[in-house]
Design an enzyme around this catalytic site. Structure first.
Site, mmCIF file in Angstrom:
data_model
loop_
_atom_site.group_PDB
_atom_site.id
_atom_site.type_symbol
_atom_site.label_atom_id
_atom_site.label_comp_id
_atom_site.label_asym_id
_atom_site.label_seq_id
_atom_site.Cartn_x
_atom_site.Cartn_y
_atom_site.Cartn_z
ATOM 1 N N GLU A 186 10.030 0.600 10.445
ATOM 2 C CA GLU A 186 11.045 1.634 10.222
ATOM 3 C C GLU A 186 10.339 2.942 10.516
ATOM 4 O O GLU A 186 9.505 3.389 9.732
ATOM 5 C CB GLU A 186 11.567 1.547 8.790
ATOM 6 N N CYS A 204 13.145 10.516 7.515
ATOM 7 C CA CYS A 204 13.120 10.011 8.891
ATOM 8 C C CYS A 204 14.510 10.084 9.520
ATOM 9 O O CYS A 204 14.639 10.217 10.727
ATOM 10 C CB CYS A 204 12.596 8.583 8.921
ATOM 11 N N LYS A 246 0.845 -1.209 0.000
ATOM 12 C CA LYS A 246 0.000 0.000 0.000
ATOM 13 C C LYS A 246 0.876 1.254 0.000
ATOM 14 O O LYS A 246 1.564 1.526 0.974
ATOM 15 C CB LYS A 246 -0.911 0.053 1.215
ATOM 16 N N GLU A 277 9.811 14.837 16.278
ATOM 17 C CA GLU A 277 10.117 14.794 14.852
ATOM 18 C C GLU A 277 9.201 15.761 14.112
ATOM 19 O O GLU A 277 7.980 15.671 14.213
ATOM 20 C CB GLU A 277 9.913 13.374 14.312
#
Lengths: 308, 490
Positions: free
Chosen positions: B269, B303, B195, B400
């Site tokens: 991840e 990331c 996806k 983040e």
């Protein structure tokens, strides 16, 4: 042997306090305590549970560790981690070997303890021998698994790039219920061989050898906090083992599905590595391999440009 | 008659002439169905959503939204392909199919790069030079592993595949993340339900065309589009044997929890907040380039972005001055322009999140610096942003942001900076800049992070494992170590 026999009898006749055969010396029953941060404290909670032999006699009062005991052990494990992980692989290897040596020297004591919990003499000896050999097996891996599981990576650009395993960190372990000694050593050894520190909840019904083993650890140059050993109730402690925010991985060795599910759910609070080692027959040689070490390792990759 | 040449101008700033990449050769359909059994099919859900160009806010195509029944169809197709074809196929043949995918990607590289920039907002220079070639390289690398797995796992001769892998990827490197997921899964003998992210589905759908053109057996790779609900349907589907997810730590935890007790294997991840550490003995100009690349690469939608800068005190003023000068020269604008350094923010939502966190940074007492550049009037844009006067406790230092926002702190000693760098739940990556080799090894070995770049930053390679410590996830992608998440060693 005589002293041990008489001690057993004394405990049977009411925790060793009242009666004594006039012919034998009054023996010294052992107080079974926890092992946290290189010390032997009683549980801070003051609680205990009774361990019985087959005939229903009380063998010992075992500490029923609390959440606070566990948290103290985690703090000690975190503190011990950098020192332990930084030790040279050769040094760690020698310390594991030293544990095996010390254990070997206490053969009679450990076999007695195993028998006290209901193991037959021959089974006890087999379990003991396998336990020592398993420590030697993992002692040997301490300075080798890096080489087997590392890589130098041929990147397309001009870089020196390599990957190697590092310890995951602080690990909480729920040791197997059967084989109190062998189970404990089989799950603890790959963990510390890989430079992790751990807190182990030992078998509820077979905890005696674990405390004996704590004394072995204590006498084997293992820095305090690297291994903490708790006795107590799994149903009371497991959720703390799984959800503590400063624990990096949890190893589960039992077979209860609902419990496993709950443990894995709770582990997600800090993306804890939830490892299940419940398909092994700990007496079998297939239950020892370096992939158990690798289950508690992280791969680090380092890049550096090649140039002048 | 020849024109009189313009006099040379040395006083004012020169600007670049536009150099846009042409989109003439790009063919996009008006709408895309779900790729199941090598065919684009209408979704049973009957629903579609729009995908847009974030630099222009114009619609690119309608995309099918896979519902529960659609995911079920895809999983069944993948299962059938696994049982009937893929599992029993000689490994070398499996490898050849993967090589074909790599080759067709290389042939269609320009088209893929342009679509990636149109749909995701990233500069064409990055999609052209990094995303697409690296994606093809991943397929090429893992293709070769297919018939060599017995050499990857010492002492484990009978390596088995897992079955059907459900894979959910993010919007920051849409095609590259698809490659990171699909290539090792196929090489290890699994079939796939993938996806793509809801804002960036187009290159994954182009990958679907490539897979069809490569003549892969139907059902080996299925690509279903949709948002979070579609992802949840994949994660929770009982026919999935393995889940691979790349995305936020928040969603990663939800997935880990959802998978509890299922026995499904998973790799995560997740997010990061990397420390990029500049020592006084670093080559400063190189380090400044490294800082810029570390945080402004792909608009900071990375990331492993070097979003926490630590500069050693003696050079802090110098580094910050040079950094300010350098970001003044960054070109922000049309992602398809070959001169562009910083493209469009991927979505309106993400832009809102960046703005919110920057406001928090200012409210908490941080000093915010942005260059004077102008921004296009349409589309989603954010200027490269520096924050000084922040502390370890500042939210913009701990959280983040996933945007072009850099927080800057100073330090004195190696021990201090290691402590600060590690004092965060994340542990994906880190950077260290110094000319002293022994210092590199001391710092890199003590950073609790899965990837450490020394005197470089944001480098990726198919042979190089990537993945996090702590709350940045578990498992590795890339290299030899990227195979183990897709095999059963027991």
């Amino acid at each position: 042997m005589n002293t041990i026999e008489s001690k057993t009898k004394i405990i049977k006749s009411g925790n060793g306090m009242n009666s004594e055969k006039k012919t034998s010396r009054l023996s010294i029953p052992k107080t079974y305590k926890l092992y946290i941060n290189g010390k032997f404290p009683r549980t801070e909670s003051g609680r205990y549970y009774k361990l019985h032999d087959k005939e229903g006699n009380v063998i010992a009062n075992i500490c029923r560790a609390s959440r606070k005991d566990f948290r103290d052990a985690v703090a000690a494990a975190r503190k011990a981690l950098s020192e332990w992980a930084k030790k040279s692989a050769y040094n760690r290897s020698q310390i594991l070997y030293r544990i095996a040596e010390t254990l070997e020297g206490r053969k009679m004591q450990l076999i007695e303890s195993l028998m006290k919990e209901g193991t037959t003499a021959s089974e006890a000896e087999t379990e003991f021998n396998l336990s020592v050999d398993r420590l030697v097996y993992y002692a040997g891996w301490c300075d080798k698994y890096h080489q087997v599981f590392s890589s130098v990576n041929p990147t397309e650009g001009s870089y020196f790039n390599f990957s190697f395993p590092e310890p995951t960190g602080v690990v909480s372990i729920v040791a197997p219920e059967h084989n109190g000694l062998l189970g404990l050593i089989s799950v603890m050894a790959p963990c510390i061989a890989g430079g992790n520190t751990c807190i182990v909840l030992v078998s509820q019904q077979h905890p005696l050898t674990a405390i004996d083993f704590a004394e072995v650890i204590h006498a084997s140059d293992v820095p305090g906090g690297v291994i903490s050993i708790l006795t107590g109730f799994k149903n009371e402690l497991l959720s703390h083992f799984a959800s503590h925010m400063d624990v990096n991985a949890i190893v589960y060795t039992h077979h209860e599905k609902e419990e496993l599910k709950k443990m894995e759910e709770q582990a997600s609070v800090n993306v804890k590595r939830a490892i299940t080692w419940n398909k092994f027959n700990w007496k079998d040689s297939s239950a020892q391999n370096p992939y158990l070490i690798m289950d508690l390792q992280e791969i680090k990759t380092t890049w550096h440009p090649v140039g002048i | 008659m020849a024109k009189k040449p313009k006099p040379l101008d040395f006083h004012s700033k020169w600007s670049y002439a536009p150099a846009p990449e042409s989109t003439d050769h790009v063919e996009l359909k008006k709408s895309y169905g779900l790729f199941i059994n090598n065919e684009f099919t209408e979704p049973l859900s009957g629903k579609y959503f729009e995908t847009i160009n974030p630099a222009r806010e114009t619609k690119l195509a309608d995309i099918a939204e896979a519902g529960q029944a659609d995911v079920d169809r895809a999983v069944k197709a993948a299962r059938k392909a696994y049982d009937d074809v893929w599992y029993g196929m000689p490994a070398s043949e499996r490898g050849k199919y993967i090589y074909r995918i790599a080759r067709i990607m290389q042939e269609r590289a320009r088209e893929l790069a342009v679509i990636e920039s149109m749909n995701g907002g990233k500069p064409i220079r990055e999609s052209r030079d990094l995303d697409v070639p690296l994606a093809a390289a991943h397929f090429f690398y893992y293709a070769g592993w297919a018939d060599k797995l017995q050499f990857a796992f010492p002492g484990k001769p009978g390596v088995k595949s897992l079955g059907v892998a459900g894979q959910i990827i993010p919007w920051n490197f849409p095609l590259l993340m698809a490659a990171w997921k699909v290539a090792p899964a196929l090489a290890a003998g699994n079939t796939v339900v993938l996806k793509p992210a809801e804002t960036t589905p187009l290159t994954a759908l182009k990958l679907a065309e490539i897979i069809r053109d490569a003549d892969l057996p139907p059902g080996v790779v299925n690509i279903v589009t949709g948002a979070g609900a579609t992802g949840a349907a994949i994660v929770n589907h009982s026919g999935i044997d393995k889940v691979a997810f790349t995305g936020s730590t928040e969603v990663g935890k939800i997935i880990q929890k959802a998978l509890a007790g299922t026995g499904k294997k998973y790799t995560l991840e997740l997010g990061g907040k990397a420390a990029n550490i500049i020592f006084a003995d670093a080559t400063i100009d190189q380090a400044v380039e490294g800082i810029v690349n570390g945080i402004f690469f792909n608009q900071g939608h990375v990331c492993c972005a070097g979003s926490r800068l630590f500069v050693q005190e003696p050079v802090a003023d110098l580094v910050i001055r040079k950094l300010k000068d350098r970001i003044e020269t960054l070109i922000i604008g049309d992602p398809l322009d070959k001169n562009t350094d910083i493209g469009a923010i991927n979505s309106k939502d993400q832009l809102g999140k960046i703005k919110r966190l920057v406001k928090i940074g200012i409210d908490e007492g941080g000093t915010c610096y942005q260059p004077s550049c102008s921004l296009p009037s349409k589309g989603f844009w954010y200027r490269p942003t520096l924050f000084t006067d922040v502390t370890q406790a500042s939210r913009i230092v701990q959280e983040e942001i996933f945007g072009p926002v850099l927080s800057i702190q100073t330090f004195r000693t190696v021990e201090e900076v290691i402590e600060k760098a590690n004092n965060i739940p994340y542990g994906l990556s880190g950077g260290v800049w110094t000319d002293k080799g022994s210092k590199i090894f001391k710092v890199s070995s003590q950073l609790r992070a899965g990837v450490v770049w020394a005197n470089t930053y944001n480098k990726f390679d198919p042979t190089s494992p990537f993945g996090g410590y702590k709350e940045s996830g578990m498992g590795r992608e890339g290299g030899l170590h990227g195979l183990s998440p897709y095999v059963n060693l027991n």
